[in-house]
Design a protein around this motif. Structure first.
Motif, short mmCIF file in Angstrom:
data_model
loop_
_atom_site.label_atom_id
_atom_site.label_comp_id
_atom_site.label_asym_id
_atom_site.label_seq_id
_atom_site.Cartn_x
_atom_site.Cartn_y
_atom_site.Cartn_z
N THR A 404 95.92 7.36 -8.92
CA THR A 404 95.61 7.73 -7.54
C THR A 404 95.10 9.17 -7.43
O THR A 404 95.40 10.01 -8.27
CB THR A 404 96.85 7.58 -6.64
OG1 THR A 404 97.92 8.37 -7.19
CG2 THR A 404 97.29 6.13 -6.55
N ARG A 407 94.85 12.92 -2.47
CA ARG A 407 94.90 12.44 -1.07
C ARG A 407 95.77 11.19 -0.96
O ARG A 407 96.62 11.09 -0.07
CB ARG A 407 93.49 12.16 -0.57
CG ARG A 407 93.42 11.61 0.86
CD ARG A 407 91.98 11.44 1.29
NE ARG A 407 91.27 10.54 0.37
CZ ARG A 407 89.95 10.46 0.29
NH1 ARG A 407 89.18 11.23 1.06
NH2 ARG A 407 89.38 9.63 -0.56
N ASP A 408 95.58 10.26 -1.88
CA ASP A 408 96.37 9.03 -1.83
C ASP A 408 97.84 9.31 -2.15
O ASP A 408 98.74 8.70 -1.56
CB ASP A 408 95.81 8.01 -2.82
CG ASP A 408 94.45 7.47 -2.41
OD1 ASP A 408 94.11 7.57 -1.21
OD2 ASP A 408 93.72 6.95 -3.29
N LYS A 411 99.81 10.66 0.88
CA LYS A 411 100.17 9.59 1.81
C LYS A 411 101.31 8.73 1.27
O LYS A 411 102.29 8.44 1.98
CB LYS A 411 98.97 8.72 2.13
CG LYS A 411 99.27 7.59 3.12
CD LYS A 411 98.07 6.71 3.36
CE LYS A 411 98.38 5.66 4.44
NZ LYS A 411 99.58 4.85 4.14
N LYS A 412 101.19 8.31 0.03
CA LYS A 412 102.19 7.42 -0.55
C LYS A 412 103.56 8.10 -0.63
O LYS A 412 104.60 7.47 -0.36
CB LYS A 412 101.75 6.98 -1.95
CG LYS A 412 100.62 5.94 -1.96
CD LYS A 412 100.14 5.69 -3.39
CE LYS A 412 99.07 4.60 -3.44
NZ LYS A 412 99.67 3.26 -3.30
#
Length: 437
Positions: A404, A407-408, A411-412
């Motif tokens: 990932t 940015r991902d 969020k996660k």
């Protein structure tokens, strides 16, 4: 020579220690308890003694009593509570390491004069068993000028790569102390939630590695419904023993050491020690091999499960320090996490509670803080880099970070943080430039 000719008293053994000696002792329950408990008694006769340890369990005066700080130094591969308490004395220092390289890198730096540890009594062939650990012990025995072992009939006799012949032992001390135990921590509600999440990712026939503490114990408890699990682990735990007794662990699908529980050391309850005693299904093998990520990765479906103290929003795991204050050690976390991901269908899990309760420095009151943070505390040691993190788990869910982007990941990881901190984490992530609004 009859081995009984090598038996001496603790007092005589202590007289073998000389000024400037570099001493190595065994890991955890394999340390030389009688020697270390009495080491301070020679303080007036020697100077500049260094003792290298890992997970020491005895509150020995040579390092806990500030009176002896100018005589004895302790250098450790893994801190425990007694080391944390007495670090302020100034004679204790941490050795940064990946556990599978602890022995080889240490030996590249310094050669031990003396090895002290414990072992079972010699068998009819003249071999003792190092019993509960061979993380580094056998390599240090081979390198040391002087080898003194405490021979304890209460130790379990284990198999694998733990045999040492009496001809390679200089002196032996007859002892009969109870083997130090690690209590079986009862999982709390958070542990059980985390354990349940992780168990969904573990399949029949997988090969597992578990670390220390309530979360790994909860994971073990959650696996009782699985079938034919294998074990290739750094530490053989009480939870693993329970799974083996229940028939969950068979090792029948392992790529090598089929049917065997492979570990570098054993630490847990007396029930665990009774289980490994004379048990040919348990192999204690050199940690340089057992914890080698290349070796770990040769087992298909290898699963690594460890814990951490703090994770930042990019995935960096600080698992051994509170800021710059050493708390534990890297141990085999990177070894096993990287090794598991090398394996076909392998997976690695890092687990932590979403929050911690700390004392406010100004008010003295307890306050909750998030353990998922925008940035690690200043000085924090990164035990597992963001390049090597796979799954991160809290009581609020699982974040899969493999492959990932930052940015991902932001969020996660925010999604599995405590709900009360999610908005603040988002704002701070924007503020420090990890993501845009």
């Amino acid at each position: 020579m009859d081995f009984r000719d090598k038996i001496i008293s603790v007092e005589t053994a202590l007289q073998k220690i000389k000024s400037n000696d570099m001493i190595v002792t065994g890991l955890a329950a394999s340390e030389a308890r009688e020697m270390l408990s009495n080491l301070h008694k020679i303080a007036g006769d020697v100077e500049n003694i260094t003792v290298t340890t890992c997970l020491p369990m005895a509150d020995a005066e040579y390092f806990t009593n500030a009176q002896y700080k100018n005589t004895f130094n302790m250098e450790g591969w893994f801190y425990t509570g007694n080391m944390r308490k007495t670090h302020k004395n100034g004679n204790i220092s941490f050795i940064p390491n990946h556990l599978h390289l602890a022995a080889t890198k240490r030996l590249a730096y310094t050669k031990p004069n003396v090895y002290i540890g414990n072992a079972t009594p010699p068998d009819q062939h003249g071999f003792v068993s190092l019993s509960l650990s061979n993380v580094y012990e056998k390599r240090m025995i081979e390198a040391a000028d002087l080898v003194i072992l405490e021979i304890n009939p209460k130790l379990p006799r284990t198999f694998g790569d733990v045999e040492v012949h009496v001809n390679d032992i200089d002196y032996m001390i007859e002892v009969s102390y109870d083997v130090p135990e690690l209590p079986d921590a009862e999982p709390n509600e958070k542990d059980l939630k985390i354990g349940a999440y992780i168990s969904e990712y573990i399949h029949d026939g997988d090969c597992i590695q578990l670390g220390i503490g309530g979360i790994p114990n909860a994971v073990a408890a959650s696996l009782m419904s699985k079938k034919d699990l294998g074990v290739h682990t750094e530490m053989m735990t009480t939870g693993m023993m329970k799974l083996a007794k229940a028939g969950v662990i068979t090792g029948k699908h392992k790529n090598f050491n089929k049917g065997k529980i492979v570990a570098a050391f054993v630490l847990g309850t007396k029930e665990l020690y009774d289980f490994v005693d004379n048990n040919p299904s348990v192999m204690i093998i050199d940690g340089h091999w057992t914890n080698d990520p290349y070796i770990i990765g040769k087992n298909d479906n290898q699963v690594s499960i460890n814990t951490t103290i703090e994770v930042d929003l990019t995935g960096q795991c600080a698992s051994e320090s509170l800021g710059s204050i050493q708390f534990s050690g890297t141990g085999g976390q990177a070894d096993t996490a990287i090794g598991a991901q090398r394996a076909k269908n392998g997976r690695s899990f890092i687990a932590l509670y979403s929050t911690a309760s700390i004392k406010d420095g100004e008010t003295g009151k307890r306050m909750e803080i998030s353990k998922i943070v925008p940035q690690l505390k200043p000085g924090a040691a990164v035990s597992l880099s963001r390049n090597d993190v796979d799954y991160v788990v809290t009581e609020y869910g699982v974040a899969s970070l493999r492959g990932t982007s930052i940015r991902d990941r932001v969020k996660k990881l925010i999604d599995i943080a405590h709900p009360e901190f999610r908005e603040a984490l988002y704002r701070e992530a924007v503020k420090i430039g990890l993501i845009n609004k």
